[in-house]
Design an enzyme around this catalytic site. Structure first.
Site, PDB file in Angstrom:
ATOM      1  N   HIS A 128       0.829  -1.203   0.000  1.00  9.51           N
ATOM      2  CA  HIS A 128       0.000   0.000   0.000  1.00  9.51           C
ATOM      3  C   HIS A 128       0.863   1.253   0.000  1.00  9.51           C
ATOM      4  O   HIS A 128       2.096   1.171  -0.045  1.00  9.51           O
ATOM      5  CB  HIS A 128      -0.972  -0.007   1.191  1.00  9.51           C
ATOM      6  CG  HIS A 128      -0.323  -0.020   2.541  1.00  9.51           C
ATOM      7  ND1 HIS A 128       0.248   1.104   3.110  1.00  9.51           N
ATOM      8  CD2 HIS A 128      -0.154  -1.021   3.443  1.00  9.51           C
ATOM      9  CE1 HIS A 128       0.725   0.800   4.306  1.00  9.51           C
ATOM     10  NE2 HIS A 128       0.508  -0.485   4.532  1.00  9.51           N
ATOM     11  N   CYS A 140       3.427  -4.581   6.445  1.00  8.54           N
ATOM     12  CA  CYS A 140       3.206  -4.485   5.007  1.00  8.54           C
ATOM     13  C   CYS A 140       4.447  -3.935   4.307  1.00  8.54           C
ATOM     14  O   CYS A 140       5.407  -3.535   4.951  1.00  8.54           O
ATOM     15  CB  CYS A 140       2.034  -3.543   4.730  1.00  8.54           C
ATOM     16  SG  CYS A 140       0.460  -4.103   5.425  1.00  8.54           S
TER      17      CYS A 140
END
Length: 166
Positions: A128, A140
């Site tokens: 992201h 992430c």
């Protein structure tokens, strides 16, 4: 490895002949990822989905799915939908996908601990947008907005994210 793979290196992610700066988890890299440890799991992860905010950005790829106002991601190991897309209202612990900030305007979903999630092994390992350069994630891999969009236009559902063991 193929030219279509995203490969983490000490300088960033190598993809399509470029090395793109990125951020990883505040817990560093881990071969024993656990829910909440902030680590980015090592290994070969497949891109299995792409989500986007249709109220903020154009559809980035033909296979992208819009994020709606009730879309959540279960992060509760007691939930039989752990590490899956779910809808509000939702009784178990979860993360909202439709955020006030732009971090999830475009999300690439990896197959980390999916589709048959093991409780406690970690959830929502996404690709992201980053908050800012060098700012770590909760596990992430994150990129600058324009880089993320450039990547999203060039990947396919068979693209792999390769995180080598340190």
């Amino acid at each position: 490895m193929t030219p279509h793979d995203l490969v983490l290196t000490p300088r960033g992610v190598r993809f399509a002949g470029h090395v793109i700066p990125c951020s990883i988890g505040k817990g560093g890299l881990s071969h024993a990822k656990r829910e909440g440890d902030g680590a980015t799991p090592t290994g070969v992860h497949h891109i299995v989905g792409m989500l986007y905010r249709p109220d903020r950005i154009a559809k980035p790829a033909s296979w992208a799915i819009p994020i709606g106002p009730h879309d959540l991601w279960s992060d509760d190991g007691r939930d039989d939908q752990y590490n899956n897309l779910v809808s509000a209202p939702y009784a178990f612990s979860h993360e909202k996908l439709r955020r006030a900030d732009p971090l999830y305007d475009l999300v690439l979903i990896t197959d980390w601990n999916w589709p048959n999630a093991v409780p406690g092994r970690g959830s929502a390992i996404f690709i992201h947008q980053w908050r800012r350069p060098g700012y770590p994630t909760e596990g992430c891999v994150a990129f600058r907005r324009d880089h993320l969009h450039w990547i999203a236009r060039r990947i396919s559902p068979d693209t792999r994210l390769i995180i080598p063991a340190a």
